[in-house]
Design a protein around this motif. Structure first.
Motif, PDB file in Angstrom:
ATOM      1  N   ASN A 227      -4.770   5.342   3.182  1.00 27.42           N
ATOM      2  CA  ASN A 227      -4.239   3.999   3.457  1.00 27.42           C
ATOM      3  C   ASN A 227      -3.687   3.887   4.874  1.00 27.42           C
ATOM      4  O   ASN A 227      -3.501   2.783   5.381  1.00 27.42           O
ATOM      5  CB  ASN A 227      -3.125   3.653   2.466  1.00 27.42           C
ATOM      6  CG  ASN A 227      -3.661   3.185   1.126  1.00 27.42           C
ATOM      7  OD1 ASN A 227      -4.788   2.710   1.033  1.00 27.42           O
ATOM      8  ND2 ASN A 227      -2.855   3.307   0.084  1.00 27.42           N
TER       9      ASN A 227
ATOM     10  N   GLY B  44     -10.285  -2.900  -7.155  1.00 26.67           N
ATOM     11  CA  GLY B  44     -11.668  -2.416  -7.073  1.00 26.67           C
ATOM     12  C   GLY B  44     -11.882  -1.205  -6.194  1.00 26.67           C
ATOM     13  O   GLY B  44     -13.022  -0.839  -5.896  1.00 26.67           O
ATOM     14  N   MET B  45     -10.806  -0.555  -5.762  1.00 30.44           N
ATOM     15  CA  MET B  45     -10.940   0.653  -4.940  1.00 30.44           C
ATOM     16  C   MET B  45     -11.559   1.787  -5.755  1.00 30.44           C
ATOM     17  O   MET B  45     -11.041   2.131  -6.812  1.00 30.44           O
ATOM     18  CB  MET B  45      -9.542   1.075  -4.448  1.00 30.44           C
ATOM     19  CG  MET B  45      -9.482   2.410  -3.740  1.00 30.44           C
ATOM     20  SD  MET B  45     -10.276   2.407  -2.130  1.00 30.44           S
ATOM     21  CE  MET B  45      -9.185   1.305  -1.236  1.00 30.44           C
ATOM     22  N   PRO B  46     -12.686   2.348  -5.294  1.00 34.76           N
ATOM     23  CA  PRO B  46     -13.257   3.488  -6.017  1.00 34.76           C
ATOM     24  C   PRO B  46     -12.491   4.774  -5.692  1.00 34.76           C
ATOM     25  O   PRO B  46     -11.614   4.766  -4.827  1.00 34.76           O
ATOM     26  CB  PRO B  46     -14.682   3.566  -5.462  1.00 34.76           C
ATOM     27  CG  PRO B  46     -14.580   2.996  -4.076  1.00 34.76           C
ATOM     28  CD  PRO B  46     -13.450   1.989  -4.090  1.00 34.76           C
ATOM     29  N   SER B  47     -12.811   5.838  -6.400  1.00 38.92           N
ATOM     30  CA  SER B  47     -12.232   7.149  -6.083  1.00 38.92           C
ATOM     31  C   SER B  47     -13.366   8.158  -5.970  1.00 38.92           C
ATOM     32  O   SER B  47     -14.529   7.836  -6.220  1.00 38.92           O
ATOM     33  CB  SER B  47     -11.267   7.599  -7.178  1.00 38.92           C
ATOM     34  OG  SER B  47     -11.980   8.231  -8.234  1.00 38.92           O
TER      35      SER B  47
ATOM     36  N   ARG C 191      -6.810  10.190  -8.416  1.00 39.46           N
ATOM     37  CA  ARG C 191      -6.105   9.191  -7.603  1.00 39.46           C
ATOM     38  C   ARG C 191      -4.651   9.570  -7.343  1.00 39.46           C
ATOM     39  O   ARG C 191      -4.026   9.059  -6.418  1.00 39.46           O
ATOM     40  CB  ARG C 191      -6.174   7.819  -8.302  1.00 39.46           C
ATOM     41  CG  ARG C 191      -7.562   7.191  -8.252  1.00 39.46           C
ATOM     42  CD  ARG C 191      -7.689   6.047  -9.236  1.00 39.46           C
ATOM     43  NE  ARG C 191      -9.071   5.588  -9.357  1.00 39.46           N
ATOM     44  CZ  ARG C 191      -9.563   4.515  -8.731  1.00 39.46           C
ATOM     45  NH1 ARG C 191      -8.781   3.785  -7.974  1.00 39.46           N
ATOM     46  NH2 ARG C 191     -10.823   4.178  -8.875  1.00 39.46           N
TER      47      ARG C 191
ATOM     48  N   LEU D 253       0.833  -1.202   0.000  1.00 37.67           N
ATOM     49  CA  LEU D 253       0.000   0.000   0.000  1.00 37.67           C
ATOM     50  C   LEU D 253       0.869   1.254   0.000  1.00 37.67           C
ATOM     51  O   LEU D 253       1.849   1.341   0.746  1.00 37.67           O
ATOM     52  CB  LEU D 253      -0.900   0.028   1.239  1.00 37.67           C
ATOM     53  CG  LEU D 253      -1.951  -1.061   1.371  1.00 37.67           C
ATOM     54  CD1 LEU D 253      -2.700  -0.895   2.700  1.00 37.67           C
ATOM     55  CD2 LEU D 253      -2.940  -0.994   0.206  1.00 37.67           C
ATOM     56  N   ARG D 254       0.486   2.236  -0.814  1.00 36.19           N
ATOM     57  CA  ARG D 254       1.264   3.484  -0.822  1.00 36.19           C
ATOM     58  C   ARG D 254       0.953   4.298   0.430  1.00 36.19           C
ATOM     59  O   ARG D 254      -0.214   4.457   0.808  1.00 36.19           O
ATOM     60  CB  ARG D 254       0.981   4.295  -2.084  1.00 36.19           C
ATOM     61  CG  ARG D 254      -0.491   4.500  -2.379  1.00 36.19           C
ATOM     62  CD  ARG D 254      -0.690   5.323  -3.652  1.00 36.19           C
ATOM     63  NE  ARG D 254      -2.089   5.275  -4.069  1.00 36.19           N
ATOM     64  CZ  ARG D 254      -2.654   6.162  -4.874  1.00 36.19           C
ATOM     65  NH1 ARG D 254      -1.951   7.171  -5.349  1.00 36.19           N
ATOM     66  NH2 ARG D 254      -3.915   6.045  -5.225  1.00 36.19           N
TER      67      ARG D 254
ATOM     68  N   GLU E  39      -4.485  -0.493  -6.526  1.00 35.01           N
ATOM     69  CA  GLU E  39      -5.769  -0.170  -5.897  1.00 35.01           C
ATOM     70  C   GLU E  39      -6.908  -0.269  -6.909  1.00 35.01           C
ATOM     71  O   GLU E  39      -7.975  -0.814  -6.623  1.00 35.01           O
ATOM     72  CB  GLU E  39      -5.728   1.250  -5.306  1.00 35.01           C
ATOM     73  CG  GLU E  39      -4.858   1.367  -4.057  1.00 35.01           C
ATOM     74  CD  GLU E  39      -4.523   2.815  -3.711  1.00 35.01           C
ATOM     75  OE1 GLU E  39      -5.114   3.740  -4.296  1.00 35.01           O
ATOM     76  OE2 GLU E  39      -3.630   3.011  -2.855  1.00 35.01           O
TER      77      GLU E  39
ATOM     78  N   LEU F  64     -13.647   9.198   0.510  1.00 35.85           N
ATOM     79  CA  LEU F  64     -12.841   9.354  -0.705  1.00 35.85           C
ATOM     80  C   LEU F  64     -12.610  10.813  -1.071  1.00 35.85           C
ATOM     81  O   LEU F  64     -11.700  11.122  -1.838  1.00 35.85           O
ATOM     82  CB  LEU F  64     -13.517   8.625  -1.871  1.00 35.85           C
ATOM     83  CG  LEU F  64     -13.551   7.102  -1.747  1.00 35.85           C
ATOM     84  CD1 LEU F  64     -14.429   6.500  -2.830  1.00 35.85           C
ATOM     85  CD2 LEU F  64     -12.143   6.516  -1.799  1.00 35.85           C
TER      86      LEU F  64
ATOM     87  N   ALA G 242     -13.856   1.315   0.457  1.00 25.04           N
ATOM     88  CA  ALA G 242     -13.959   0.262  -0.547  1.00 25.04           C
ATOM     89  C   ALA G 242     -14.965  -0.817  -0.168  1.00 25.04           C
ATOM     90  O   ALA G 242     -15.368  -1.613  -1.025  1.00 25.04           O
ATOM     91  CB  ALA G 242     -12.588  -0.381  -0.758  1.00 25.04           C
TER      92      ALA G 242
ATOM     93  N   SER H 177       3.750   5.947  -5.939  1.00 24.01           N
ATOM     94  CA  SER H 177       2.327   6.238  -5.807  1.00 24.01           C
ATOM     95  C   SER H 177       1.546   5.652  -6.978  1.00 24.01           C
ATOM     96  O   SER H 177       0.476   5.044  -6.797  1.00 24.01           O
ATOM     97  CB  SER H 177       2.117   7.757  -5.728  1.00 24.01           C
ATOM     98  OG  SER H 177       0.759   8.059  -5.517  1.00 24.01           O
TER      99      SER H 177
ATOM    100  N   GLN I 274      -2.665   8.112  -0.209  1.00 25.11           N
ATOM    101  CA  GLN I 274      -1.628   7.667   0.733  1.00 25.11           C
ATOM    102  C   GLN I 274      -2.101   7.806   2.176  1.00 25.11           C
ATOM    103  O   GLN I 274      -1.915   6.921   3.006  1.00 25.11           O
ATOM    104  CB  GLN I 274      -0.342   8.498   0.551  1.00 25.11           C
ATOM    105  CG  GLN I 274       0.425   8.208  -0.729  1.00 25.11           C
ATOM    106  CD  GLN I 274       0.085   9.174  -1.841  1.00 25.11           C
ATOM    107  OE1 GLN I 274      -1.082   9.488  -2.057  1.00 25.11           O
ATOM    108  NE2 GLN I 274       1.087   9.643  -2.556  1.00 25.11           N
TER     109      GLN I 274
ATOM    110  N   ARG J 151     -20.632   0.821   0.422  1.00 20.44           N
ATOM    111  CA  ARG J 151     -20.950   1.488  -0.849  1.00 20.44           C
ATOM    112  C   ARG J 151     -22.401   1.274  -1.242  1.00 20.44           C
ATOM    113  O   ARG J 151     -23.009   2.144  -1.882  1.00 20.44           O
ATOM    114  CB  ARG J 151     -20.011   0.983  -1.943  1.00 20.44           C
ATOM    115  CG  ARG J 151     -18.563   1.402  -1.689  1.00 20.44           C
ATOM    116  CD  ARG J 151     -17.611   0.729  -2.642  1.00 20.44           C
ATOM    117  NE  ARG J 151     -17.768   1.195  -4.014  1.00 20.44           N
ATOM    118  CZ  ARG J 151     -17.155   0.647  -5.046  1.00 20.44           C
ATOM    119  NH1 ARG J 151     -16.337  -0.378  -4.870  1.00 20.44           N
ATOM    120  NH2 ARG J 151     -17.342   1.125  -6.255  1.00 20.44           N
TER     121      ARG J 151
END
Lengths: 166, 330
Positions: free
Chosen positions: B104, A115-118, A138, A55-56, A111, B95, B79, A104, B101, B84
């Motif tokens: 996380n 499936g990570m949304p933004s 992102r 993970l960043r 990510e 979000l 997520a 990054s 970063q 959701r």
């Protein structure tokens, strides 16, 4: 002093650190890994971005003691198509933010794949394309004072295009 | 950074014991506390790292609610498929805050406890009653574009910075706390205190008390919900104004609504007056506007932030309109 062990770029490192030493300082000052940069030292610029267990994160706001047992990847441990794409698309000028941008972007692509949304992902979206607006959103945690954003975007889109749509 | 002792307890009792000592602070992801320690604003003698405690899962509650462990990372919360689907505004709120970063790293419990981003709070050369009680407030007559307009006092006009908490306020979230006297549950809307003449006291937490979870009651209305944030940059900026809203409309009438505001108050602001006016009324723009204006009627603005009342009103209207049409926000 606390003894910590981290797997850094594939090699196991044992360090004695005071609790106030940041992960960034441990990497730079103790292990000589100066790829991650101390830009703002307050989590605002992203130049210190590394991958912790994939993970960043911002290494400047991370206390090294909290990452005992973790797997850390800095730019020194990266070999990824994004690096050549950054060269091809002029994704940098001075290069100071580049190690953080690359770590990054690698974390970002992972990510997206997971499936990570933004914040710009349409609500209820199923499969969606990694569009330019998605990438800009992102990557907003990485600043570039040279303003190489368009090149950075092109480089990421180039590599992401090869990896397809979720 | 001032040197400190570091402990990482393996169980919650030990953590509470360690943090009950004067000068001790809990540490989660570190994204706010480490920064404040580096700036010398927080100077704990002992840091109690709670990230080894088993509060890092999101679990189903009977009836469709969710229990969110205090150590769930912001990114994992955003997520989560259940979040959701059942509470989209919550995922959107998370979000819209910070960067990927930071999300996380940052925990849910830490997000509840993050401190204001008022620039005078960060500047040791300035007067700030929150940083140094009794010294005064340079924000009152300084650059106060980001300052709060609801619930403020003559001692402090600092805005609460969280996005996540605004959604939690709208969703009737309950915060679970563990202390030396056991467990108690506090509605999120009662968890943060208004500044009054003690702006340095920001929550109802007792010394050593630990946030262990946040519970969301079932809320079918929240399936139709939205978090809308207005800020100076498109991304990675704190809110000037934000709106968390959930809406149910039947036959042109508002049958249920949840509404909370961010960026405008010292705590996440549940818009109870607007909600009261909306329920049972027509689902149209003029009704939305009347309700929003009533909520903002008590606004106390200063030199640079008078625009926030109008901006909050317009953002409430736009968000409710989007939810009632299920269509484009514009």
């Amino acid at each position: 002093m606390t003894q910590i062990r981290m797997n850094v770029n594939g090699s196991v490192e044992s360090l004695d650190v005071e609790p106030w030493v940041s992960l960034l300082d441990a990497l730079r000052e103790r292990l000589g890994l100066t790829g991650p940069k101390k830009g703002c030292d307050q989590g605002a610029c992203g130049a210190c971005t590394v991958l912790a267990d994939g993970l960043r994160i911002n290494a400047c706001l991370a206390l090294a003691v909290q990452y005992d047992g973790s797997e850390i990847t800095t730019i020194e441990g990266v070999a990824h198509p994004l690096q050549e794409a950054f060269v091809r698309h002029d994704g940098f000028q001075c290069g100071y933010c580049t190690p953080g941008q690359l770590c990054s972007a690698i974390g970002m692509l992972a990510e997206y794949e997971a499936g990570m949304p933004s914040a710009v992902t349409p609500p209820g979206a199923g499969a969606y394309e990694l569009s330019e607006s998605e990438v800009r959103e992102r990557m907003s945690g990485n600043l570039c004072r040279c303003g190489a954003y368009n090149g950075i975007l092109d480089a990421i889109m180039d590599v992401a295009g090869e990896e397809g749509t979720r | 950074m001032k040197p400190f002792a570091y402990v990482k307890p393996a169980d919650v009792e030990a953590a509470i014991q360690a943090a009950a000592q004067p000068g001790a602070r809990f540490l989660g992801g570190g994204t706010n506390l480490v920064d404040l320690m580096r700036e010398g604003i927080e100077q704990p003698d002992t840091v109690v790292d709670v990230t080894g405690l088993p509060f890092d899962t999101v679990d189903d509650l009977p009836g469709g609610g969710l229990r969110i462990g205090a150590l769930v990372r912001n990114s994992a919360l955003a997520a989560d498929r259940r979040v959701r689907e059942r509470y989209p505004m919550l995922s959107q709120a998370v979000l819209s805050g910070a960067s990927a970063q930071l999300r996380n790293m940052a925990t849910v419990g830490g997000n509840l406890l993050q401190r204001t981003r008022c620039p005078y709070f960060y500047d040791h050369a300035s007067a700030c009653n929150k940083r140094e009680p009794g010294r005064g407030c340079d924000a009152l007559d300084g650059f106060n574009r980001g300052a709060a307009i609801l619930g403020v006092s003559a001692s402090c006009v600092a805005a609460h910075p969280s996005d996540l908490c605004v959604a939690l306020a709208a969703l009737d979230a309950v915060v679970e706390l563990r202390g030396q006297d056991g467990t108690r549950r506090v509605p999120l809307t009662d968890f943060h205190r208004l500044p009054g003449d003690t702006p340095e006291v920001e929550t109802v937490l007792a010394p050593g008390e630990l946030v262990t979870a946040v519970e969301l009651p079932p809320a079918p209305v929240a399936a139709n919900s939205r978090y809308r944030k207005v800020r100076d940059r498109a991304s990675y900026a704190f809110a000037l104004v934000s709106v968390a809203a959930a809406l149910e409309v039947r036959d042109g009438v508002v049958t249920d609504v949840c509404l909370a505001l961010g960026g405008v108050a010292p705590r996440p602001w549940r818009a109870t007056e607007a909600e009261r006016l909306l329920v049972g009324g027509p689902a149209d723009e003029s009704a939305y506007r009347r309700a929003a204006e009533a909520e903002l009627a008590g606004a106390s603005t200063r030199r640079d932030n008078a625009f926030k009342a109008a901006l909050a009103t317009a953002t409430i209207v736009a968000t409710l309109r989007e939810l009632s049409t299920g269509g484009d926000p514009r």
